[in-house]
Every structure is written in C-alpha cells, then in structure tokens.
Scaffold this motif. Structure first.
Motif, PDB file in Angstrom:
ATOM      1  N   ARG A   1       0.856  -1.181   0.000  1.00  0.00           N
ATOM      2  CA  ARG A   1       0.000   0.000   0.000  1.00  0.00           C
ATOM      3  C   ARG A   1       0.895   1.235   0.000  1.00  0.00           C
ATOM      4  N   SER A   2       0.525   2.230  -0.792  1.00  0.00           N
ATOM      5  CA  SER A   2       1.232   3.505  -0.803  1.00  0.00           C
ATOM      6  C   SER A   2       0.181   4.605  -0.767  1.00  0.00           C
ATOM      7  N   GLY A   3      -0.058   5.143   0.423  1.00  0.00           N
ATOM      8  CA  GLY A   3      -1.136   6.120   0.565  1.00  0.00           C
ATOM      9  C   GLY A   3      -2.461   5.475   0.245  1.00  0.00           C
ATOM     10  N   ALA A   4      -3.181   6.062  -0.709  1.00  0.00           N
ATOM     11  CA  ALA A   4      -4.492   5.524  -1.091  1.00  0.00           C
ATOM     12  C   ALA A   4      -4.378   4.455  -2.174  1.00  0.00           C
ATOM     13  N   ASN A   5      -3.169   4.184  -2.641  1.00  0.00           N
ATOM     14  CA  ASN A   5      -2.996   3.292  -3.794  1.00  0.00           C
ATOM     15  C   ASN A   5      -2.403   1.945  -3.400  1.00  0.00           C
ATOM     16  N   TYR A   6      -2.716   0.938  -4.225  1.00  0.00           N
ATOM     17  CA  TYR A   6      -2.013  -0.338  -4.170  1.00  0.00           C
ATOM     18  C   TYR A   6      -0.882  -0.275  -5.192  1.00  0.00           C
ATOM     19  N   VAL A   7       0.279  -0.803  -4.832  1.00  0.00           N
ATOM     20  CA  VAL A   7       1.400  -0.813  -5.772  1.00  0.00           C
ATOM     21  C   VAL A   7       1.986  -2.219  -5.872  1.00  0.00           C
ATOM     22  N   ALA A   8       2.603  -2.485  -7.016  1.00  0.00           N
ATOM     23  CA  ALA A   8       3.266  -3.765  -7.250  1.00  0.00           C
ATOM     24  C   ALA A   8       4.654  -3.749  -6.621  1.00  0.00           C
ATOM     25  N   VAL A   9       5.031  -4.858  -6.013  1.00  0.00           N
ATOM     26  CA  VAL A   9       6.405  -5.053  -5.558  1.00  0.00           C
ATOM     27  C   VAL A   9       6.957  -6.252  -6.330  1.00  0.00           C
ATOM     28  N   VAL A  10       7.958  -6.007  -7.154  1.00  0.00           N
ATOM     29  CA  VAL A  10       8.596  -7.063  -7.947  1.00  0.00           C
ATOM     30  C   VAL A  10      10.056  -7.107  -7.527  1.00  0.00           C
ATOM     31  N   ASP A  11      10.469  -8.233  -6.944  1.00  0.00           N
ATOM     32  CA  ASP A  11      11.838  -8.294  -6.427  1.00  0.00           C
ATOM     33  C   ASP A  11      12.467  -9.660  -6.654  1.00  0.00           C
ATOM     34  N   ASP A  12      13.723  -9.759  -6.228  1.00  0.00           N
ATOM     35  CA  ASP A  12      14.508 -10.979  -6.448  1.00  0.00           C
ATOM     36  C   ASP A  12      14.469 -11.863  -5.199  1.00  0.00           C
ATOM     37  N   GLY A  13      13.304 -11.943  -4.569  1.00  0.00           N
ATOM     38  CA  GLY A  13      13.165 -12.769  -3.371  1.00  0.00           C
ATOM     39  C   GLY A  13      13.431 -14.236  -3.664  1.00  0.00           C
ATOM     40  N   PRO A  14      13.713 -15.032  -2.629  1.00  0.00           N
ATOM     41  CA  PRO A  14      14.033 -16.446  -2.827  1.00  0.00           C
ATOM     42  C   PRO A  14      12.816 -17.240  -3.308  1.00  0.00           C
ATOM     43  N   PRO A  15      13.031 -18.403  -3.928  1.00  0.00           N
ATOM     44  CA  PRO A  15      11.894 -19.260  -4.300  1.00  0.00           C
ATOM     45  C   PRO A  15      11.071 -19.637  -3.067  1.00  0.00           C
ATOM     46  N   VAL A  16       9.778 -19.739  -3.248  1.00  0.00           N
ATOM     47  CA  VAL A  16       8.865 -20.188  -2.197  1.00  0.00           C
ATOM     48  C   VAL A  16       8.107 -21.388  -2.755  1.00  0.00           C
ATOM     49  N   ASN A  17       8.063 -22.470  -1.982  1.00  0.00           N
ATOM     50  CA  ASN A  17       7.493 -23.738  -2.491  1.00  0.00           C
ATOM     51  C   ASN A  17       8.178 -24.152  -3.794  1.00  0.00           C
ATOM     52  N   ARG A  18       9.466 -23.827  -3.907  1.00  0.00           N
ATOM     53  CA  ARG A  18      10.304 -24.115  -5.086  1.00  0.00           C
ATOM     54  C   ARG A  18       9.960 -23.227  -6.287  1.00  0.00           C
ATOM     55  N   HIS A  19       9.082 -22.249  -6.105  1.00  0.00           N
ATOM     56  CA  HIS A  19       8.622 -21.447  -7.244  1.00  0.00           C
ATOM     57  C   HIS A  19       9.047 -19.988  -7.139  1.00  0.00           C
ATOM     58  N   LYS A  20       9.358 -19.432  -8.299  1.00  0.00           N
ATOM     59  CA  LYS A  20       9.711 -18.020  -8.415  1.00  0.00           C
ATOM     60  C   LYS A  20       9.330 -17.575  -9.824  1.00  0.00           C
ATOM     61  N   PRO A  21       8.136 -17.001  -9.971  1.00  0.00           N
ATOM     62  CA  PRO A  21       7.225 -16.464  -8.952  1.00  0.00           C
ATOM     63  C   PRO A  21       6.415 -17.562  -8.251  1.00  0.00           C
ATOM     64  N   SER A  22       6.004 -17.242  -7.033  1.00  0.00           N
ATOM     65  CA  SER A  22       5.185 -18.145  -6.224  1.00  0.00           C
ATOM     66  C   SER A  22       3.810 -17.537  -5.974  1.00  0.00           C
ATOM     67  N   VAL A  23       2.777 -18.365  -6.125  1.00  0.00           N
ATOM     68  CA  VAL A  23       1.406 -17.922  -5.844  1.00  0.00           C
ATOM     69  C   VAL A  23       1.272 -17.550  -4.367  1.00  0.00           C
TER      70      VAL A  23
END
Length: 368
Positions: free
Chosen positions: A254-276
């Motif tokens: 959240r950024s003020g009144a808006n929703y924003v996307a966060v796209v980063d190089d985070g680790p795999p989750v459940n072996r997936h990147k991107p992870s649901v």
C-alpha cells in the motif's frame, strides 16, 4: 489415462541427435519411466505413435519436414495425448510455446541457449517432473480457441461485442489469480470476458524468465483490459492485469491511497519463483476483504494455505473444479485448506465474479 503399476512410456521427438540422446538418458534413469523410442521428425514420430502407443510425447518446437506446431495441431485433433514441449529460450520460442499450450500441450521445458549437455542435465528434475504430471493430466481434443483473433464473437474480433462495463466500482477491490500447469489457457479464458473497467487484476503463473513477456503481450492483444508484466513500484490500476515476471517474486503493498506492485529478487517459495503463495499472502495482509481470489489448474500446493489466509482476512475466493482442470493439484489443496467460497468449472468463474461485482455496484454507486 492411468499409468499406475507400470512405467510411463515416453516417445522423444527432436531433430537433434544430442538432445534425443540426453533426454533418453534422463528418462531411462527414472524408476517410473522409460523412453520407448525416439524420432528425428514428426513424420517418423507419427508412425512410432501408432506402433508404440506412448503415454507422453516430448516434442521439439522447430523441426524439419513438418513444424512441431503443425504436427501438434494435427495430433491433438486426431489422437489427443499428453505432450511436453521442448522450447528455445528466445522470443520466437516463447511465442511458439504459447501457441503449443493453446493447442493442448500440457507443459514445456526451455532448452538452455548454451552448454546444451550440462544445461539439460541441470533441467533433468524439471523434465521428469513435467513428464510425470503430463502422464496424469486431463488432455482434451483441440478445438479453435475461443477468443482467438478472428473468432466470431471474441473480444477484438470483427463484429464481436465488447463485454458490458461494470459501471462505478470501488477502486479498493483487487483480483488475485494463481495458476501453474495448464494455467496459460485457463488465465486466457478467465480474462477474455472481463470488461474494460474491471478492478485491477494481479496474476502469478509459474513460468520461467522470458516467457511472461510474450504471455502478457498475447493476452493484451485478445482482451478488453490491458495486460502487462508487473513493474516494481507501479500503481495497480483498474482495467489492467499485471503478470508476475518469470524469475521474480510479485506481491502487493500500500502507498497512501494506492495499491502498488512489488517485484523483487526474493528467494523461491514452495520451489517457485514467482510463487502464488507470495502474491496471496500479500493479498491477505494488504487487501483483506477487498480481495477476490481465483485458484486455477496446477500441480502441487503453491498458494493453497495462503488462499486460506486470504479467506480468513475477508476475501471471497473462486477455485476451479476438477473436471475442467488440466491438473487438479493446486485447486484440490486450496479446497482441502477450506479456502474456497465457490468451486466452479473454468468457464463459469469469470461470469460468477463479474455478477458479484455488478451486484456490489448496484448496492453502491449506480452507473451514470
């Protein structure tokens, strides 16, 4: 098709003798599968399919005498069977692979651009996983895809009616979609009926880098809404769908009144990147009751527990039913976690969601 109690019989079709040899070795090293034959082009493959009756085909996209896509189209019309495409990591390869999935291929593996022998060996676990999934996938006879350019009545086709607008709607609402095996076509079928003023839509589809760009562009050419790859820090807008770029994690803030996307190089989750799970956990935290969740076809359990977190936070969730899934893994797990408000055939998910949003519009502001 059941392969219980016997080995999965695989036919390898590739014009490269090296790739045929590597894939044969990878398959034959598994306790539960065997390479029953190889073919260097589709015409040889056609005869071997009749003779050997394999359970799964691995199919190269680009081959002599007959293009892999032409062959796949004929195969899925005349003798539908599970196919795993062997693609190239190029823009052309991505576009052709998406066409193959549209025609009925279960999944794909992207060949490395360099170091083919070592690269394919590194992909061995992925290759055999996808062959195992394909062996139990629900494969359907190919038909002309609804919503393809030029199909009468499709959005964007000549004479096709655009979906009626929803009218004024709170921009607080967001829709979050998760999918894996079979998901590219399932997502297309969910997005096609969406009117241009839908709430913002965030999508995580398990897909490697390079393929999500072509996937977004393909959908953008078919849909009334704008479809694009998500970009870090951009505002999530109504009438837009944002696809997690392959090889990254995508979540919401959240950024003020808006929703924003966060796209980063985070680790795999459940072996997936991107992870649901990453997207859905952020929806539970950031959106709460303003979220609408959709879980589509896919292998495994990625996102199932997080979808329950969404429901507990007030989200309303739709889950694809078993009969319409290519693979019922992720939807089954979401249902088992008690995350589903409605379990529906694929073709009913978008109409149900739109009807719910229209009802909310009617309760709030009326369309001007």
């Amino acid at each position: 098709m059941s392969t219980m109690g016997r080995k999965i019989r695989v036919l390898v079709v590739d014009d490269s003798a090296l790739v045929r040899s590597l894939l044969t070795g990878i398959i034959n090293r598994q306790h539960d599968m065997a390479c029953v034959g190889t073919a260097n082009d589709p015409l040889v493959a056609r005869e071997l399919i009749r003779e050997l009756d394999p359970d799964v085909l691995t199919l190269d996209v680009e081959m002599p005498r007959m293009d892999g896509i032409d062959f796949l189209g004929r195969l899925m019309r005349l003798r539908p069977m599970p196919v795993v495409m062997i693609s190239t990591l190029t823009e052309r390869g991505a576009e052709v692979t998406l066409k193959a999935l549209e025609l009925g291929a279960v999944d794909f593996v992207a060949k490395p651009r360099v170091g083919l022998a070592s690269g394919l060996d590194e992909l061995a676990a992925q290759i055999v996983d996808k062959v195992r999934v394909a062996a139990v996938a629900q494969v359907r006879r190919a038909v002309a895809p609804a919503g393809a350019p030029g199909v009468p009545g499709a959005p964007g086709a000549a004479g096709g009616a655009a979906p009626a607008l929803l009218g004024r709607l709170s921009t607080e609402k967001l829709i979050c979609i998760g999918a894996s095996t079979g998901g590219t076509e399932a997502i297309r079928k969910v997005l096609l009926p969406m009117p241009a003023d839908m709430p913002g839509i965030c999508i995580t589809q398990h897909m490697p880098p390079g393929f999500t760009t072509s996937f977004a562009a393909r959908l953008n050419g078919l849909c009334q809404i704008t479809v694009k790859e998500a970009v870090n820090a951009e505002r999530i807008l109504p009438g837009h769908a944002y696809i997690a770029p392959g090889g990254t994690q995508f979540h919401l803030a959240r950024s003020g009144a808006n929703y924003v996307a966060v796209v980063d190089d985070g680790p795999p989750v459940n072996r997936h990147k991107p992870s649901v799970a990453v997207l859905f956990q952020s929806a539970a935290t950031v959106l709460g009751p303003n979220a609408l969740g959709i879980m589509l076809t896919g292998m495994g359990s990625d996102g199932a527990a997080a979808m329950r977190q969404m429901k507990d936070a007030g989200s309303y969730n739709y889950v694809q039913d078993e009969a319409s899934c290519i693979v019922f893994g992720m939807p089954r797990e979401a249902i088992a976690h008690g995350a589903a408000d409605e379990v529906l055939p694929l073709g009913q998910i978008a109409p149900a969601l739109i009807a719910r949003l229209r009802a909310e519009t009617g309760r709030g502001h009326h369309r001007i």
